[in-house]
Design a protein around this motif. Structure first.
Motif, mmCIF file in Angstrom:
data_model
loop_
_atom_site.group_PDB
_atom_site.id
_atom_site.type_symbol
_atom_site.label_atom_id
_atom_site.label_comp_id
_atom_site.label_asym_id
_atom_site.label_seq_id
_atom_site.Cartn_x
_atom_site.Cartn_y
_atom_site.Cartn_z
ATOM 1 N N GLU A 45 -10.835 8.446 -0.464
ATOM 2 C CA GLU A 45 -9.757 8.167 -1.401
ATOM 3 C C GLU A 45 -10.312 7.601 -2.698
ATOM 4 O O GLU A 45 -11.283 6.849 -2.701
ATOM 5 N N THR A 46 -9.672 7.949 -3.819
ATOM 6 C CA THR A 46 -10.112 7.486 -5.132
ATOM 7 C C THR A 46 -9.271 6.312 -5.603
ATOM 8 O O THR A 46 -8.041 6.322 -5.493
ATOM 9 N N TYR A 47 -9.960 5.312 -6.123
ATOM 10 C CA TYR A 47 -9.330 4.149 -6.759
ATOM 11 C C TYR A 47 -9.409 4.375 -8.261
ATOM 12 O O TYR A 47 -10.488 4.651 -8.797
ATOM 13 N N ASP A 48 -8.292 4.249 -8.956
ATOM 14 C CA ASP A 48 -8.252 4.512 -10.398
ATOM 15 C C ASP A 48 -7.258 3.542 -11.025
ATOM 16 O O ASP A 48 -6.045 3.672 -10.826
ATOM 17 N N GLN A 49 -7.772 2.548 -11.759
ATOM 18 C CA GLN A 49 -6.903 1.542 -12.355
ATOM 19 C C GLN A 49 -7.355 1.237 -13.781
ATOM 20 O O GLN A 49 -8.547 1.265 -14.096
ATOM 21 N N PRO A 50 -6.394 0.917 -14.662
ATOM 22 C CA PRO A 50 -6.749 0.582 -16.043
ATOM 23 C C PRO A 50 -7.255 -0.849 -16.167
ATOM 24 O O PRO A 50 -6.869 -1.740 -15.408
ATOM 25 N N VAL A 51 -8.129 -1.057 -17.133
ATOM 26 C CA VAL A 51 -8.610 -2.390 -17.503
ATOM 27 C C VAL A 51 -8.416 -2.539 -19.007
ATOM 28 O O VAL A 51 -8.814 -1.662 -19.785
ATOM 29 N N THR A 52 -7.808 -3.638 -19.422
ATOM 30 C CA THR A 52 -7.590 -3.909 -20.838
ATOM 31 C C THR A 52 -8.657 -4.866 -21.348
ATOM 32 O O THR A 52 -8.901 -5.917 -20.741
ATOM 33 N N VAL A 53 -9.291 -4.475 -22.447
ATOM 34 C CA VAL A 53 -10.305 -5.318 -23.090
ATOM 35 C C VAL A 53 -9.675 -5.866 -24.367
ATOM 36 O O VAL A 53 -9.291 -5.108 -25.253
ATOM 37 N N THR A 54 -9.563 -7.199 -24.454
ATOM 38 C CA THR A 54 -8.897 -7.857 -25.574
ATOM 39 C C THR A 54 -9.894 -8.735 -26.326
ATOM 40 O O THR A 54 -10.703 -9.433 -25.715
ATOM 41 N N ASN A 55 -9.799 -8.700 -27.644
ATOM 42 C CA ASN A 55 -10.677 -9.515 -28.486
ATOM 43 C C ASN A 55 -9.928 -10.771 -28.931
ATOM 44 O O ASN A 55 -9.063 -10.719 -29.805
ATOM 45 N N ASN A 56 -10.259 -11.897 -28.333
ATOM 46 C CA ASN A 56 -9.655 -13.179 -28.707
ATOM 47 C C ASN A 56 -10.485 -13.929 -29.748
ATOM 48 O O ASN A 56 -10.218 -15.105 -30.024
ATOM 49 N N GLY A 57 -11.488 -13.257 -30.313
ATOM 50 C CA GLY A 57 -12.385 -13.917 -31.247
ATOM 51 C C GLY A 57 -11.940 -13.801 -32.687
ATOM 52 O O GLY A 57 -10.805 -13.419 -32.995
ATOM 53 N N THR A 58 -12.867 -14.102 -33.581
ATOM 54 C CA THR A 58 -12.583 -14.124 -35.021
ATOM 55 C C THR A 58 -13.342 -13.050 -35.782
ATOM 56 O O THR A 58 -13.287 -13.011 -37.014
ATOM 57 N N ALA A 59 -14.050 -12.189 -35.048
ATOM 58 C CA ALA A 59 -14.757 -11.080 -35.682
ATOM 59 C C ALA A 59 -14.565 -9.829 -34.830
ATOM 60 O O ALA A 59 -14.307 -9.907 -33.616
ATOM 61 N N ALA A 60 -14.678 -8.681 -35.477
ATOM 62 C CA ALA A 60 -14.511 -7.414 -34.760
ATOM 63 C C ALA A 60 -15.689 -7.183 -33.820
ATOM 64 O O ALA A 60 -16.812 -7.624 -34.068
ATOM 65 N N ALA A 61 -15.413 -6.465 -32.719
ATOM 66 C CA ALA A 61 -16.459 -6.078 -31.764
ATOM 67 C C ALA A 61 -16.647 -4.576 -31.850
ATOM 68 O O ALA A 61 -15.696 -3.807 -31.706
ATOM 69 N N SER A 62 -17.879 -4.161 -32.100
ATOM 70 C CA SER A 62 -18.191 -2.738 -32.154
ATOM 71 C C SER A 62 -19.316 -2.427 -31.176
ATOM 72 O O SER A 62 -20.034 -3.335 -30.729
ATOM 73 N N ASP A 63 -19.472 -1.154 -30.866
ATOM 74 C CA ASP A 63 -20.497 -0.723 -29.907
ATOM 75 C C ASP A 63 -20.416 -1.521 -28.608
ATOM 76 O O ASP A 63 -21.420 -2.002 -28.075
ATOM 77 N N VAL A 64 -19.211 -1.673 -28.125
ATOM 78 C CA VAL A 64 -18.983 -2.469 -26.914
ATOM 79 C C VAL A 64 -19.501 -1.705 -25.691
ATOM 80 O O VAL A 64 -19.195 -0.522 -25.498
ATOM 81 N N THR A 65 -20.297 -2.373 -24.870
ATOM 82 C CA THR A 65 -20.803 -1.805 -23.620
ATOM 83 C C THR A 65 -19.949 -2.300 -22.465
ATOM 84 O O THR A 65 -19.800 -3.502 -22.258
ATOM 85 N N PHE A 66 -19.392 -1.362 -21.719
ATOM 86 C CA PHE A 66 -18.588 -1.691 -20.538
ATOM 87 C C PHE A 66 -19.387 -1.284 -19.305
ATOM 88 O O PHE A 66 -19.809 -0.130 -19.195
ATOM 89 N N ARG A 67 -19.612 -2.230 -18.396
ATOM 90 C CA ARG A 67 -20.451 -1.963 -17.224
ATOM 91 C C ARG A 67 -19.621 -1.998 -15.946
ATOM 92 O O ARG A 67 -18.778 -2.872 -15.769
ATOM 93 N N VAL A 68 -19.899 -1.044 -15.063
ATOM 94 C CA VAL A 68 -19.294 -1.024 -13.726
ATOM 95 C C VAL A 68 -20.420 -0.909 -12.704
ATOM 96 O O VAL A 68 -21.325 -0.072 -12.856
ATOM 97 N N ARG A 69 -20.370 -1.726 -11.668
ATOM 98 C CA ARG A 69 -21.327 -1.644 -10.567
ATOM 99 C C ARG A 69 -20.567 -1.566 -9.248
ATOM 100 O O ARG A 69 -19.581 -2.269 -9.051
ATOM 101 N N LEU A 70 -21.075 -0.716 -8.347
ATOM 102 C CA LEU A 70 -20.417 -0.460 -7.069
ATOM 103 C C LEU A 70 -21.423 -0.632 -5.938
ATOM 104 O O LEU A 70 -22.548 -0.139 -6.025
ATOM 105 N N THR A 71 -21.009 -1.310 -4.867
ATOM 106 C CA THR A 71 -21.862 -1.360 -3.685
ATOM 107 C C THR A 71 -21.915 0.010 -3.030
ATOM 108 O O THR A 71 -21.136 0.909 -3.340
#
Length: 400
Positions: A45-71
């Motif tokens: 079975e496939t697990y498929d869920q959204p994740v929201t990335v929010t910037n609470n800082g004072t500067a823009a974030a670019s070239d953001v790296t999103f990492r996922v690791r699975l056992t």
């Protein structure tokens, strides 16, 4: 796998009173990610869920790296554009993906975490997120920007006990092997509790344990009660890295001194946990127990006969008069699956000399410094004369 879908700016407005502008040198992004819901997927079975990335800082974030690791009981679905896939230590699947949108202060983007449970999935962990500034996550620890999700696949694992049989005369030293095997289909790596898979060993009456594997502690009322040492009637043995692959066996060699005059004497090995609680994932109790049997002939050379109990593939061997039919000495070993060896040399004998090879230390998991799935359930056996340090069924470190 993980598809990264840029979302529009969410809820960006003009405040009634403008806040003082941040000094340019102090401005930086502060990214946080939403928490994934837990689940119990079935194998395939496939697990498929959204994740929201929010910037609470004072500067823009670019070239953001999103990492996922699975056992290893989970795997990514079809590769996604912008993601690089590797297998890191301990067969952990990793995806490093670049988000394709600048995240302004106060803005959010949405991505998906997608994976499939494999046929051997059982007690699994997912790591996901980014660093606070959008760089790859720090090598250890979890926070609001990099999270950990523990989930259980709707699967089972069958722990089986394998006994041994030997023949010896009164006064002899004899070696017997007690074995714990995982018949699958799920691999076992419980990182949410210290109640790890264990093998209970009851020493046959009419014998005395004079050498004991270092991975085996005397069993008290409801758990290990001290360091590994000879002379106790009941022991519990477990693997230091708490991992059992499908098909893997953990074997523990005991040296016994025969004190009974003649006849057959039996002990028992039982597949259980370090606290002698039957694991919930093991739905087949029929092979949980096996016998350790010592035949002691009388003066005419005859014994009472009988066979030793075993499970699965039967007993592990026959020994006598201190011979070592397995080519090993007191200690533990592991075989099968994808793990290395588990080992330990025993405690001292009581006046009798038995030569045993001191095995090396347990094969580690080779975990990445980020300690993917470094659960809080480690059971630490203190061998310097202190009692075994046990923190009963702790929960794993929660996401901060």
């Amino acid at each position: 796998m993980t598809r990264f879908v840029a979302a529009g700016v969410i809820g960006v407005g003009v405040p009634a009173l403008a806040a003082p502008a941040a000094h340019a040198d102090d401005a930086e992004p502060d990214l946080v990610v939403s928490a994934l819901p837990t689940a119990t997927p079935k194998p395939g079975e496939t697990y498929d869920q959204p994740v929201t990335v929010t910037n609470n800082g004072t500067a823009a974030a670019s070239d953001v790296t999103f990492r996922v690791r699975l056992t290893r009981g989970l795997d990514f679905t079809a590769p996604e554009k912008g993601c690089a896939y590797t297998v890191v230590a301990d067969q952990v699947r990793q995806a490093l993906c670049k988000l394709d949108q600048v995240i302004e202060p106060g803005a959010s983007v949405t991505t998906h975490v997608r994976f499939t449970a494999s046929s051997k999935g059982l007690l699994e962990v997912v790591e996901y997120g980014t660093g606070r500034t959008g760089q790859p996550p720090a090598s250890e620890g979890f926070d609001d920007s990099y999270r950990r999700l523990a989930l259980t696949v709707d699967n089972t694992a069958d722990l089986a006990a394998v006994g041994d049989k030997a023949k010896a005369e009164r006064g002899d030293l004899v070696k017997v092997t007690a074995t714990l095997r995982n018949d699958g289909p799920g691999w076992i790596h419980n990182q949410e509790s210290d109640d790890q898979p264990g093998l209970m060993v009851r020493i046959p009456k009419g014998t005395k344990a004079v050498q004991v594997p270092q991975e085996c502690a005397p069993f008290g009322i409801d758990g290990p009660s001290g360091p590994s040492e000879p002379g106790h009637p009941v022991y519990v043995c477990w693997h230091n890295d708490n991992l059992l692959e499908v098909g893997q066996s953990l074997s523990y060699r005991f040296v016994l001194k025969v004190t009974s005059a003649s006849g057959e004497t039996r002990g028992e090995v039982k597949a259980t946990s370090v606290y002698d609680i039957h694991p919930a994932f093991d739905k087949n109790p029929a092979n949980d127990k096996a016998s350790l049997t010592i035949d002691v002939p009388d003066d005419n050379g005859s014994t009472s006969g009988g066979t030793s109990g075993g499970s699965g593939h039967g007993d592990s061997g026959t020994g006598g008069h201190g011979n070592d039919p397995h080519g090993q000495s007191a200690g533990g070993s592991s075989s099968g699956g994808e793990q290395g060896s588990a080992s330990g040399s025993g405690g001292s004998s009581t006046g009798d000399t038995v030569t045993t090879a001191a095995h090396g230390s347990l094969a580690g998991t080779g975990a990445d410094p980020s300690v993917l799935m470094a659960g809080a359930g480690a059971v630490v056996l203190v061998t310097g004369g202190a009692a075994a340090l046990l923190v009963r069924r702790r929960s794993a470190a929660a996401t901060r």
